[in-house]
Design an enzyme around this catalytic site. Sequence first.
Site, PDB file in Angstrom:
ATOM      1  N   SER A 229       0.817  -1.208   0.000  1.00 54.96           N
ATOM      2  CA  SER A 229       0.000   0.000   0.000  1.00 54.96           C
ATOM      3  C   SER A 229       0.859   1.270   0.000  1.00 54.96           C
ATOM      4  CB  SER A 229      -0.943  -0.005   1.208  1.00 54.96           C
ATOM      5  OG  SER A 229      -0.217  -0.145   2.411  1.00 54.96           O
ATOM      6  N   THR A 230       2.044   1.227   0.607  1.00 55.16           N
ATOM      7  CA  THR A 230       2.927   2.401   0.602  1.00 55.16           C
ATOM      8  C   THR A 230       3.489   2.603  -0.806  1.00 55.16           C
ATOM      9  OG1 THR A 230       3.529   1.688   2.839  1.00 55.16           O
ATOM     10  CG2 THR A 230       4.739   3.554   1.937  1.00 55.16           C
TER      11      THR A 230
ATOM     12  N   ASP B 297      10.771   0.444  -2.063  1.00 48.58           N
ATOM     13  CA  ASP B 297       9.836  -0.568  -1.564  1.00 48.58           C
ATOM     14  C   ASP B 297       9.473  -0.254  -0.112  1.00 48.58           C
ATOM     15  OD1 ASP B 297       8.257  -2.809  -1.374  1.00 48.58           O
ATOM     16  OD2 ASP B 297       9.875  -4.257  -1.634  1.00 48.58           O
TER      17      ASP B 297
ATOM     18  N   GLY C 161       7.452  -9.012   3.173  1.00 48.96           N
ATOM     19  CA  GLY C 161       6.739 -10.194   2.693  1.00 48.96           C
ATOM     20  C   GLY C 161       5.310 -10.295   3.172  1.00 48.96           C
TER      21      GLY C 161
ATOM     22  N   GLU D 229      11.054  -9.197  -4.478  1.00 47.45           N
ATOM     23  CA  GLU D 229      11.560  -7.975  -3.836  1.00 47.45           C
ATOM     24  C   GLU D 229      13.041  -8.137  -3.496  1.00 47.45           C
ATOM     25  OE1 GLU D 229       7.353  -6.507  -1.826  1.00 47.45           O
ATOM     26  OE2 GLU D 229       8.723  -7.686  -0.618  1.00 47.45           O
TER      27      GLU D 229
ATOM     28  N   LYS E 291       6.078   1.066  11.677  1.00 47.04           N
ATOM     29  CA  LYS E 291       6.937  -0.045  11.241  1.00 47.04           C
ATOM     30  C   LYS E 291       8.282  -0.076  11.970  1.00 47.04           C
ATOM     31  CE  LYS E 291       3.949  -1.098   7.953  1.00 47.04           C
ATOM     32  NZ  LYS E 291       4.172  -0.941   6.529  1.00 47.04           N
TER      33      LYS E 291
HETATM   34  C1  5RP Z   1       5.151  -6.980   0.337  1.00 46.91           C
HETATM   35  C2  5RP Z   1       5.960  -6.195   1.305  1.00 46.91           C
HETATM   36  C3  5RP Z   1       5.484  -4.828   1.651  1.00 46.91           C
HETATM   37  O1  5RP Z   1       6.498  -3.923   1.399  1.00 46.91           O
HETATM   38  C4  5RP Z   1       5.110  -4.798   3.113  1.00 46.91           C
HETATM   39  O2  5RP Z   1       4.146  -5.807   3.369  1.00 46.91           O
HETATM   40  C5  5RP Z   1       4.567  -3.433   3.525  1.00 46.91           C
HETATM   41  O3  5RP Z   1       3.309  -3.229   2.965  1.00 46.91           O
HETATM   42  P1  5RP Z   1       2.488  -1.891   3.182  1.00 46.91           P
HETATM   43  O4  5RP Z   1       3.216  -0.806   2.470  1.00 46.91           O
HETATM   44  O5  5RP Z   1       1.145  -2.215   2.571  1.00 46.91           O
HETATM   45  O6  5RP Z   1       2.368  -1.636   4.661  1.00 46.91           O
HETATM   46  O7  5RP Z   1       6.977  -6.613   1.790  1.00 46.91           O
HETATM   47  O8  5RP Z   1       5.641  -8.284   0.196  1.00 46.91           O
END
Ligand code: 5RP
Length: 215
Positions: A28-29, A79, A93, A101, A119
């Site tokens: 989502s980020t 990412d 993940g 990734e 996070k």
């Molecule tokens: C996907 C990932 C994402 O970067 C991780 O889950 C973070 O996701 P979000 O930005 O939705 O909080 O590793 O495999």
Amino acid sequence: MSEMKRLAAEKALEYVEDGMIVGVGTGSTVAYFIDGLARIKDRIKAAVSSSEQSTERLRAHGIEVQDLNATGPLSLYVDGADECDGHRRLIKGGGAALTREKIIAEASKTFVCIVDPSKQVGILGRFPLPVEVIPMARSLVAREIVRITGGQPVWRDGVVTDNGNWILDVHGLAITDPVGMERDLNQIPGVVSVGLFARRPADVVIVGGEPPVVL
Ligand code: 5RP
């Protein structure tokens, strides 16, 4: 938290340079990053994507997606992460895209990780550690994970990765040696990849906020 994610993603756009082929993560980020990238798409050459989900979003914005085998090494990978410690080591993940990734992170000179403040942790492991496994090895790998780590692997039932594999989420870990655990879990036959990004951590972590904090 979504506004914090958006602010981190906007800051990451500053790392994009003219003519780049940009490595793009998943989640989502990253979705905010892709939307931002769309505004400057005429300045970049293309993207390399870590998932079908991100590929779809990139293409919907008219951004060309290239194969990593064709591009060679990348200058920049952006990412998200599920957890991040003070050494920019990550758990990733949550979106089941960890293997691609990890491949793109390895192929990239600069890995910029974008997160919201929730996070950040002192010790990795509160978020269950994703491990991608070959389906026939699921039980074997789970037993070995218990033996090696003392954690509790839980099969993410119903989820099939873009590579056709399954995910075990390992609960109950306090990862005091992320590099060692990444190495040890990678040795288990049937493990495709481990969601610990410690041997190759992020180079830059952007924590969303006003203003964003760059670690
Ligand atoms: C996907 C990932 C994402 O970067 C991780 O889950 C973070 O996701 P979000 O930005 O939705 O909080 O590793 O495999």
